[in-house]
Design a protein around this motif. Structure first.
Motif, PDB file in Angstrom:
ATOM      1  N   THR A 292     -15.842   9.534  11.501  1.00 41.13           N
ATOM      2  CA  THR A 292     -16.320   8.320  12.172  1.00 41.13           C
ATOM      3  C   THR A 292     -16.433   8.498  13.681  1.00 41.13           C
ATOM      4  N   GLY A 293     -15.997   9.648  14.198  1.00 36.52           N
ATOM      5  CA  GLY A 293     -16.112   9.927  15.623  1.00 36.52           C
ATOM      6  C   GLY A 293     -15.185   9.109  16.510  1.00 36.52           C
ATOM      7  N   VAL A 294     -13.975   8.843  16.041  1.00 35.08           N
ATOM      8  CA  VAL A 294     -13.043   8.056  16.855  1.00 35.08           C
ATOM      9  C   VAL A 294     -12.502   8.866  18.030  1.00 35.08           C
ATOM     10  N   ASP A 295     -12.154   8.145  19.095  1.00 33.64           N
ATOM     11  CA  ASP A 295     -11.567   8.740  20.290  1.00 33.64           C
ATOM     12  C   ASP A 295     -10.052   8.561  20.343  1.00 33.64           C
ATOM     13  N   ALA A 296      -9.529   7.580  19.583  1.00 37.04           N
ATOM     14  CA  ALA A 296      -8.112   7.259  19.625  1.00 37.04           C
ATOM     15  C   ALA A 296      -7.652   6.803  18.245  1.00 37.04           C
ATOM     16  N   VAL A 297      -6.356   6.947  18.008  1.00 37.37           N
ATOM     17  CA  VAL A 297      -5.752   6.522  16.747  1.00 37.37           C
ATOM     18  C   VAL A 297      -4.847   5.333  17.039  1.00 37.37           C
ATOM     19  N   LEU A 298      -5.060   4.260  16.320  1.00 36.16           N
ATOM     20  CA  LEU A 298      -4.281   3.041  16.456  1.00 36.16           C
ATOM     21  C   LEU A 298      -3.351   2.938  15.260  1.00 36.16           C
ATOM     22  N   THR A 299      -2.102   2.567  15.501  1.00 33.40           N
ATOM     23  CA  THR A 299      -1.162   2.380  14.392  1.00 33.40           C
ATOM     24  C   THR A 299      -0.501   1.020  14.502  1.00 33.40           C
ATOM     25  N   TRP A 300      -0.303   0.411  13.344  1.00 36.64           N
ATOM     26  CA  TRP A 300       0.391  -0.868  13.237  1.00 36.64           C
ATOM     27  C   TRP A 300       1.837  -0.528  12.911  1.00 36.64           C
TER      28      TRP A 300
ATOM     29  N   GLY B  24      -6.698  15.651  17.968  1.00 32.11           N
ATOM     30  CA  GLY B  24      -6.679  15.892  19.411  1.00 32.11           C
ATOM     31  C   GLY B  24      -6.949  14.610  20.178  1.00 32.11           C
ATOM     32  N   ALA B  25      -6.506  13.483  19.624  1.00 31.52           N
ATOM     33  CA  ALA B  25      -6.751  12.165  20.205  1.00 31.52           C
ATOM     34  C   ALA B  25      -5.428  11.524  20.630  1.00 31.52           C
ATOM     35  N   SER B  26      -5.529  10.482  21.420  1.00 32.65           N
ATOM     36  CA  SER B  26      -4.324   9.744  21.791  1.00 32.65           C
ATOM     37  C   SER B  26      -3.973   8.761  20.681  1.00 32.65           C
ATOM     38  N   ARG B  27      -2.707   8.339  20.677  1.00 31.98           N
ATOM     39  CA  ARG B  27      -2.238   7.350  19.700  1.00 31.98           C
ATOM     40  C   ARG B  27      -1.735   6.142  20.455  1.00 31.98           C
ATOM     41  N   VAL B  28      -2.134   4.979  20.000  1.00 29.84           N
ATOM     42  CA  VAL B  28      -1.667   3.725  20.587  1.00 29.84           C
ATOM     43  C   VAL B  28      -1.032   2.903  19.475  1.00 29.84           C
ATOM     44  N   ALA B  29       0.224   2.519  19.689  1.00 34.01           N
ATOM     45  CA  ALA B  29       0.958   1.731  18.710  1.00 34.01           C
ATOM     46  C   ALA B  29       0.910   0.255  19.078  1.00 34.01           C
ATOM     47  N   VAL B  30       0.733  -0.573  18.064  1.00 35.47           N
ATOM     48  CA  VAL B  30       0.752  -2.021  18.235  1.00 35.47           C
ATOM     49  C   VAL B  30       1.793  -2.580  17.273  1.00 35.47           C
ATOM     50  N   ARG B  31       2.512  -3.584  17.741  1.00 38.63           N
ATOM     51  CA  ARG B  31       3.512  -4.227  16.899  1.00 38.63           C
ATOM     52  C   ARG B  31       3.513  -5.719  17.183  1.00 38.63           C
ATOM     53  N   GLU B  32       4.148  -6.450  16.309  1.00 37.63           N
ATOM     54  CA  GLU B  32       4.277  -7.889  16.505  1.00 37.63           C
ATOM     55  C   GLU B  32       5.692  -8.198  16.953  1.00 37.63           C
TER      56      GLU B  32
ATOM     57  N   ALA C 260      -4.956   4.018  11.609  1.00 37.21           N
ATOM     58  CA  ALA C 260      -4.364   4.908  10.604  1.00 37.21           C
ATOM     59  C   ALA C 260      -3.210   4.161   9.942  1.00 37.21           C
ATOM     60  N   ALA C 261      -3.290   3.984   8.638  1.00 36.05           N
ATOM     61  CA  ALA C 261      -2.270   3.239   7.907  1.00 36.05           C
ATOM     62  C   ALA C 261      -1.746   4.074   6.749  1.00 36.05           C
ATOM     63  N   LEU C 262      -0.455   3.971   6.506  1.00 35.51           N
ATOM     64  CA  LEU C 262       0.160   4.694   5.388  1.00 35.51           C
ATOM     65  C   LEU C 262      -0.291   4.083   4.061  1.00 35.51           C
ATOM     66  N   THR C 263      -0.260   2.751   3.995  1.00 35.95           N
ATOM     67  CA  THR C 263      -0.750   2.026   2.821  1.00 35.95           C
ATOM     68  C   THR C 263      -1.702   0.939   3.312  1.00 35.95           C
ATOM     69  N   GLU C 264      -2.336   0.275   2.389  1.00 32.78           N
ATOM     70  CA  GLU C 264      -3.341  -0.744   2.704  1.00 32.78           C
ATOM     71  C   GLU C 264      -2.746  -1.809   3.629  1.00 32.78           C
TER      72      GLU C 264
END
Length: 150
Positions: free
Chosen positions: A51-59, A77-85, A105-109
């Motif tokens: 998909t040509g992403v530049d960054a990886v987002l994780t919940w 070879g991208a940066s990772r940004v974490a988001v939480r509630e 990027a998610a481990l499960t749905e």
């Protein structure tokens, strides 16, 4: 609509990471097998690469997301940004996503109520979520659970 057949690598890795939960659905714990976590991270990276992403987002509320996101970002070879509630607010260093195409990027749905707020948050900071890659899909988790039970 027919369910897609499970990807063998995802099912095999899920069997290694499976943690039975007596009061709910089974969970996946990447700490149980670093090798299996690596295989899943590589699988997610391959899906996001297309998909040509530049960054990886994780919940970060998703158990194991930090590990999976780290592996995925490293593979790309991208940066990772974490988001939480926290107390109903989404927190994370999303300013780093300004002008970037990110992939979740998610481990499960991920839960449906997670995706829309994440998209709005990233968009409000000048970024875009262009893809979601799930390491272990629901049918694969069901197959892994069946195999683990013997």
């Amino acid at each position: 609509m027919a369910t897609p057949s499970p990807r063998d690598v995802a099912v095999d890795a899920a069997v290694e990471l499976l943690v039975p939960a007596p009061d709910g659905p089974p969970a996946l714990d990447p700490a149980r097998s670093p090798a299996a976590a690596e295989r899943l991270g590589a699988l997610v990276a391959e899906e996001l690469r297309a998909t040509g992403v530049d960054a990886v987002l994780t919940w970060e509320e998703d158990g194991g997301a930090a590990v999976l996101g780290h592996i995925t970002a490293r593979e790309l070879g991208a940066s990772r940004v974490a988001v939480r509630e926290d107390l109903g607010r989404l927190l994370g260093d999303v300013d780093r996503l300004r002008g970037l195409r990110s992939g979740l990027a998610a481990l499960t749905e991920p839960a449906p109520q997670v995706l829309d707020p994440l998209r709005r948050l990233v968009s409000a900071h000048g970024g875009e979520i262009v893809a979601t890659a799930v390491a272990v899909r629901p049918a694969e988790l069901a197959e892994a659970t069946r195999r683990a039970r013997g």
